[in-house]
Scaffold this motif. Structure first.
Motif, PDB file in Angstrom:
ATOM      1  N   TYR A 126       0.837  -1.201   0.000  1.00 15.16           N
ATOM      2  CA  TYR A 126       0.000   0.000   0.000  1.00 15.16           C
ATOM      3  C   TYR A 126       0.877   1.258   0.000  1.00 15.16           C
ATOM      4  O   TYR A 126       1.645   1.461  -0.921  1.00 15.16           O
ATOM      5  N   SER A 127       0.705   2.124   0.983  1.00 17.66           N
ATOM      6  CA  SER A 127       1.531   3.334   1.160  1.00 17.66           C
ATOM      7  C   SER A 127       1.494   4.280  -0.033  1.00 17.66           C
ATOM      8  O   SER A 127       2.421   5.043  -0.278  1.00 17.66           O
ATOM      9  N   GLY A 128       0.387   4.234  -0.794  1.00 13.12           N
ATOM     10  CA  GLY A 128       0.220   5.158  -1.912  1.00 13.12           C
ATOM     11  C   GLY A 128       0.754   4.663  -3.230  1.00 13.12           C
ATOM     12  O   GLY A 128       0.549   5.290  -4.271  1.00 13.12           O
ATOM     13  N   TRP A 129       1.449   3.508  -3.213  1.00  9.73           N
ATOM     14  CA  TRP A 129       2.099   3.033  -4.433  1.00  9.73           C
ATOM     15  C   TRP A 129       1.315   1.947  -5.160  1.00  9.73           C
ATOM     16  O   TRP A 129       1.733   1.477  -6.215  1.00  9.73           O
ATOM     17  N   GLN A 130       0.172   1.532  -4.609  1.00  7.46           N
ATOM     18  CA  GLN A 130      -0.511   0.364  -5.166  1.00  7.46           C
ATOM     19  C   GLN A 130      -1.066   0.592  -6.577  1.00  7.46           C
ATOM     20  O   GLN A 130      -1.292  -0.371  -7.311  1.00  7.46           O
ATOM     21  N   THR A 131      -1.301   1.824  -6.966  1.00  8.74           N
ATOM     22  CA  THR A 131      -1.795   2.102  -8.320  1.00  8.74           C
ATOM     23  C   THR A 131      -0.756   2.841  -9.164  1.00  8.74           C
ATOM     24  O   THR A 131      -1.073   3.351 -10.235  1.00  8.74           O
ATOM     25  N   ASP A 132       0.476   2.894  -8.681  1.00 10.49           N
ATOM     26  CA  ASP A 132       1.540   3.611  -9.404  1.00 10.49           C
ATOM     27  C   ASP A 132       1.822   2.948 -10.741  1.00 10.49           C
ATOM     28  O   ASP A 132       1.952   1.729 -10.835  1.00 10.49           O
ATOM     29  N   THR A 210       2.522  19.308   3.173  1.00 13.69           N
ATOM     30  CA  THR A 210       3.363  18.294   3.818  1.00 13.69           C
ATOM     31  C   THR A 210       2.507  17.356   4.667  1.00 13.69           C
ATOM     32  O   THR A 210       2.645  16.130   4.598  1.00 13.69           O
ATOM     33  N   GLY A 211       1.607  17.947   5.454  1.00 12.19           N
ATOM     34  CA  GLY A 211       0.715  17.149   6.297  1.00 12.19           C
ATOM     35  C   GLY A 211      -0.215  16.272   5.475  1.00 12.19           C
ATOM     36  O   GLY A 211      -0.443  15.106   5.807  1.00 12.19           O
ATOM     37  N   TRP A 212      -0.744  16.841   4.386  1.00 14.96           N
ATOM     38  CA  TRP A 212      -1.646  16.084   3.525  1.00 14.96           C
ATOM     39  C   TRP A 212      -0.937  14.899   2.876  1.00 14.96           C
ATOM     40  O   TRP A 212      -1.517  13.820   2.753  1.00 14.96           O
ATOM     41  N   LYS A 213       0.315  15.098   2.467  1.00 20.00           N
ATOM     42  CA  LYS A 213       1.070  14.011   1.835  1.00 20.00           C
ATOM     43  C   LYS A 213       1.152  12.812   2.778  1.00 20.00           C
ATOM     44  O   LYS A 213       0.911  11.675   2.370  1.00 20.00           O
ATOM     45  N   PHE A 214       1.490  13.070   4.035  1.00 24.05           N
ATOM     46  CA  PHE A 214       1.597  11.968   4.987  1.00 24.05           C
ATOM     47  C   PHE A 214       0.225  11.362   5.268  1.00 24.05           C
ATOM     48  O   PHE A 214       0.062  10.139   5.235  1.00 24.05           O
ATOM     49  N   PHE A 219      -2.881   7.070   5.780  1.00 25.06           N
ATOM     50  CA  PHE A 219      -4.224   6.672   6.190  1.00 25.06           C
ATOM     51  C   PHE A 219      -5.136   6.371   4.993  1.00 25.06           C
ATOM     52  O   PHE A 219      -5.655   5.258   4.877  1.00 25.06           O
ATOM     53  N   LEU A 220      -5.310   7.328   4.085  1.00 28.56           N
ATOM     54  CA  LEU A 220      -6.238   7.119   2.978  1.00 28.56           C
ATOM     55  C   LEU A 220      -5.726   6.092   1.975  1.00 28.56           C
ATOM     56  O   LEU A 220      -6.514   5.324   1.412  1.00 28.56           O
ATOM     57  N   ARG A 221      -4.407   6.078   1.755  1.00 27.49           N
ATOM     58  CA  ARG A 221      -3.809   5.134   0.811  1.00 27.49           C
ATOM     59  C   ARG A 221      -3.248   3.901   1.536  1.00 27.49           C
ATOM     60  O   ARG A 221      -2.480   3.120   0.974  1.00 27.49           O
ATOM     61  N   ILE A 233       8.129   4.987   4.863  1.00 23.77           N
ATOM     62  CA  ILE A 233       7.964   5.464   3.490  1.00 23.77           C
ATOM     63  C   ILE A 233       7.109   6.723   3.444  1.00 23.77           C
ATOM     64  O   ILE A 233       7.449   7.711   2.772  1.00 23.77           O
ATOM     65  N   CYS A 234       5.987   6.722   4.151  1.00 28.40           N
ATOM     66  CA  CYS A 234       5.076   7.872   4.134  1.00 28.40           C
ATOM     67  C   CYS A 234       5.719   9.103   4.777  1.00 28.40           C
ATOM     68  O   CYS A 234       5.542  10.226   4.302  1.00 28.40           O
ATOM     69  N   TYR A 235       6.474   8.888   5.856  1.00 30.33           N
ATOM     70  CA  TYR A 235       7.166   9.990   6.507  1.00 30.33           C
ATOM     71  C   TYR A 235       8.208  10.608   5.575  1.00 30.33           C
ATOM     72  O   TYR A 235       8.287  11.840   5.426  1.00 30.33           O
ATOM     73  N   LEU A 236       9.004   9.777   4.917  1.00 30.27           N
ATOM     74  CA  LEU A 236      10.054  10.295   4.049  1.00 30.27           C
ATOM     75  C   LEU A 236       9.486  10.934   2.782  1.00 30.27           C
ATOM     76  O   LEU A 236      10.043  11.903   2.267  1.00 30.27           O
ATOM     77  N   ASN A 237       8.368  10.420   2.283  1.00 28.95           N
ATOM     78  CA  ASN A 237       7.715  11.058   1.137  1.00 28.95           C
ATOM     79  C   ASN A 237       7.222  12.457   1.517  1.00 28.95           C
ATOM     80  O   ASN A 237       7.345  13.408   0.738  1.00 28.95           O
TER      81      ASN A 237
END
Length: 264
Positions: A126-132, A210-214, A219-221, A233-237
């Protein structure tokens, strides 16, 4: 009916990729031509590539990702191009699909690849990369890298695009410092891009984005479902987004200082 044989050039850009480039090169040994453009690596990457029997390596100074990839694209002898990052690996099923695709009579001139992200040797689900997905296979005569972006480069395609079913394996996370350095570099290059587009620094935007990215990735991704890996990963992104704004502020201050110094 015989299947036509199309030749394929594999392209990679590198800088200090020992530990990853070997697996990448091995996975694309089926390509008719392998060209690597190296940005003067100092960890043995260039020497390794220089000795590799299947690789043609060229050194070229790094300006930005778009410029470097555009330079690499010009070196390809074949129309069909497979463009990979040094930390990406083509699995066997994807290799078969690539070969079948370029030898078919399909109308598509470029193909998106979905990617399986790896945290060291463990899958990130997950972590936002699942549809990359990214363009990785295309006809050189029908595509070029857009000069509108210097990081997370965009391919302008003249024709139809398709999506391959098999996933490309992306070893994105080597260790904490390596990934952090990568995210900071991306943030700095993105700031330069924003600066030349005359986007202005804003504290509210810096904290909100910055807050929205995390929040979005964790949470959402569903980065939370990746456990500790997902948090890192989410923190460093998000840190990369913060660095973009900090660098944009530095560029604006530097520009103002230069302006006042040249004023009579």
């Amino acid at each position: 009916m015989s299947v036509k044989k199309e030749s394929l050039t594999a392209l990679i850009i590198t800088y200090n990729e020992m530990g990853y480039i070997q697996k990448c090169i091995d996975s694309i040994s089926f390509a008719d031509e392998i060209i690597v453009v190296d940005s003067f690596s100092n960890d043995g990457t260039y020497e390794y590539l220089l000795e590799h029997p299947k690789v043609k390596v060229i050194q070229n100074p790094f300006e930005n990702f778009t410029a470097q990839k555009s330079f690499a694209l010009k070196q390809a002898s074949n129309d069909w191009v497979l463009f990979l990052d040094a930390d990406e690996v083509v699995p066997n099923e994807l290799e078969k699909e690539i070969k079948a695709t370029i030898s078919s009579d399909k109308d598509e001139v470029a193909y998106w690849f979905y990617r399986q992200f790896m945290f060291k040797n463990e899958k990130l689900k997950y972590s936002g990369w699942q549809t990359d997905k990214n363009y990785r296979l295309f006809r050189k005569s029908k595509a070029k890298f857009s000069d509108r972006k210097i990081v997370h480069e965009t391919l302008d395609v003249d024709g139809k695009s398709g999506i391959l079913k098999s996933k490309l394996t992306h070893y994105c996370y080597k260790n904490y410092e390596d990934y952090k350095s990568k995210m900071l570099k991306y943030g700095q290059l993105k700031a330069i891009e924003c600066f030349y587009k005359e986007k202005q620094f804003n504290y509210i935007s810096m904290y909100l984005k910055t807050g929205w990215k995390f929040f979005n990735h964790y949470f959402l991704r569903l980065g939370i479902l990746d456990g500790k890996k997902g948090f890192i990963i989410c923190y460093l992104n998000a840190l990369g987004v913060l660095e973009r704004f900090k660098e944009l502020k530095r560029l604006e201050l530097k520009n103002k200082l230069a302006y006042y110094l040249v004023m009579p």
